[in-house]
Design an enzyme around this catalytic site. Structure first.
Site, short mmCIF file in Angstrom:
data_model
loop_
_atom_site.label_atom_id
_atom_site.label_comp_id
_atom_site.label_asym_id
_atom_site.label_seq_id
_atom_site.Cartn_x
_atom_site.Cartn_y
_atom_site.Cartn_z
N SER A 120 0.63 -1.41 -0.08
CA SER A 120 -0.02 -0.02 0.16
C SER A 120 0.97 1.20 -0.10
O SER A 120 2.06 1.30 0.26
CB SER A 120 -0.82 -0.06 1.33
N1 SAH Z 1 -0.77 -4.95 3.76
C1 SAH Z 1 0.01 -5.23 2.78
C2 SAH Z 1 -0.58 -4.87 1.42
C3 SAH Z 1 -1.47 -5.93 1.04
S1 SAH Z 1 -2.11 -6.21 -0.57
C4 SAH Z 1 1.53 -5.05 2.68
O1 SAH Z 1 1.66 -3.82 3.73
O2 SAH Z 1 2.55 -5.25 1.87
C5 SAH Z 1 -3.73 -7.28 -0.04
C6 SAH Z 1 -2.97 -8.45 0.20
O3 SAH Z 1 -4.07 -9.21 0.73
C7 SAH Z 1 -2.56 -9.45 -0.88
O4 SAH Z 1 -1.56 -9.97 -0.43
C8 SAH Z 1 -3.66 -10.45 -1.01
O5 SAH Z 1 -3.22 -11.48 -1.37
C9 SAH Z 1 -4.34 -10.53 0.18
N2 SAH Z 1 -5.71 -10.97 0.39
C10 SAH Z 1 -6.61 -10.75 -0.27
N3 SAH Z 1 -7.78 -11.43 0.13
C11 SAH Z 1 -7.41 -12.25 1.30
C12 SAH Z 1 -8.13 -12.89 2.24
N4 SAH Z 1 -9.18 -13.48 2.24
N5 SAH Z 1 -7.23 -13.51 3.21
C13 SAH Z 1 -6.16 -13.18 3.48
N6 SAH Z 1 -5.39 -12.37 2.72
C14 SAH Z 1 -5.95 -11.91 1.52
#
Ligand code: SAH
Length: 240
Positions: free
Chosen positions: A89
């Protein structure tokens, strides 16, 4: 006697030089001025003021959580690709969401969407009780490696569908969802403790979402308010 005393010295010097090469300190000491500029000109300038959050943003080396080819953009205020169609993000959003959670040392926080592990590290600078769930196995593994390499070994991570939260350590004082959902997963509300705060982007997963803050009051009732428009990668499900 002289031979016996020489051995440990040789062993010790090897250990020390390995520690210098692979030491945690390195990344924290690198690119400090770039982080400082980002915090001052973007994060503070846009209104984030919680001293714990600003300290965490100044300290965590974002460049250690992104692919090498993106490294030069590490301290620009925008999201960056981390592979598997996912992104780390935008730093301002990481800081803003962290501030909204109002966490203090000793409180527990659950993150859904570990991604690179960066947001989890920022949270870990504020409280020692951080839990994070990631659905994509490769990202769950690389985030674990990123966190361990920087010494965030106490951050708990697991691979799985965060729609169900992580019941083992519930209730949480705070929950942060970093992927866009079309509704608030009910289990997450259930795993939020009394007085707890959750932040989650809700809306069209491929479009624009509203960042929603959910507060669970001491009597268990829930209050919601919309904070701002955002764009996150979609919340996916394990059995779709
Ligand atoms: N917080 C992260 C950025 C996340 S991007 C950072 O600091 O880098 C969003 C993430 O959520 C992705 O890696 C995606 O694979 C994950 N995601 C999506 N759906 C999800 C779910 N149902 N359970 C767990 N993770 C999920």
């Amino acid at each position: 006697m002289p031979i016996r005393s020489r051995m440990p010295i040789a062993v010790m010097s090897i250990t020390l030089s390995l520690a210098a090469v692979a030491g945690f300190g390195d990344a924290f000491d690198e690119r400090v001025a770039e982080r400082e500029l980002l915090v001052e000109r973007t994060i503070e300038a846009r209104g984030v003021s919680d001293p714990d959050v600003l300290r965490a943003m100044r300290r965590v080396p974002r460049h250690a959580f992104i692919p090498e080819r993106q490294s030069r953009n590490a301290y620009q205020d925008y999201p960056l690709p981390i592979g598997h169609g996912q992104t780390i993000s935008q730093p301002y959003i990481v800081a803003y969401m962290t501030e909204v959670l109002e966490i203090e040392e000793g409180e527990s926080v659950l993150e859904i969407g570990t991604g690179s592990g960066y947001q989890a590290a920022v949270l870990a600078e504020i409280t020692s009780r951080v839990y994070s769930v990631e659905i994509i196995p490769e990202l769950a593994e690389s985030a674990r490696r990123n966190l361990d390499a920087l010494g965030y070994t106490h951050v708990m991570t697991k691979q799985g569908d965060g729609y169900y939260g992580w019941s083992e350590y519930a209730p949480y004082d705070a929950i942060i969802v970093t992927a866009a959902a079309d509704h608030v997963p009910p289990r997450l509300i259930a795993q939020l403790g009394p007085g707890g705060v959750m932040i989650i982007p809700v809306g069209t997963p491929q479009g624009i979402q509203t960042l929603i803050r959910i507060r669970k009051l001491d009597d268990g009732t829930v209050e919601r308010d919309g904070l701002m428009y955002v764009r996150f990668v979609p919340f996916t499900r394990e059995r779709e």
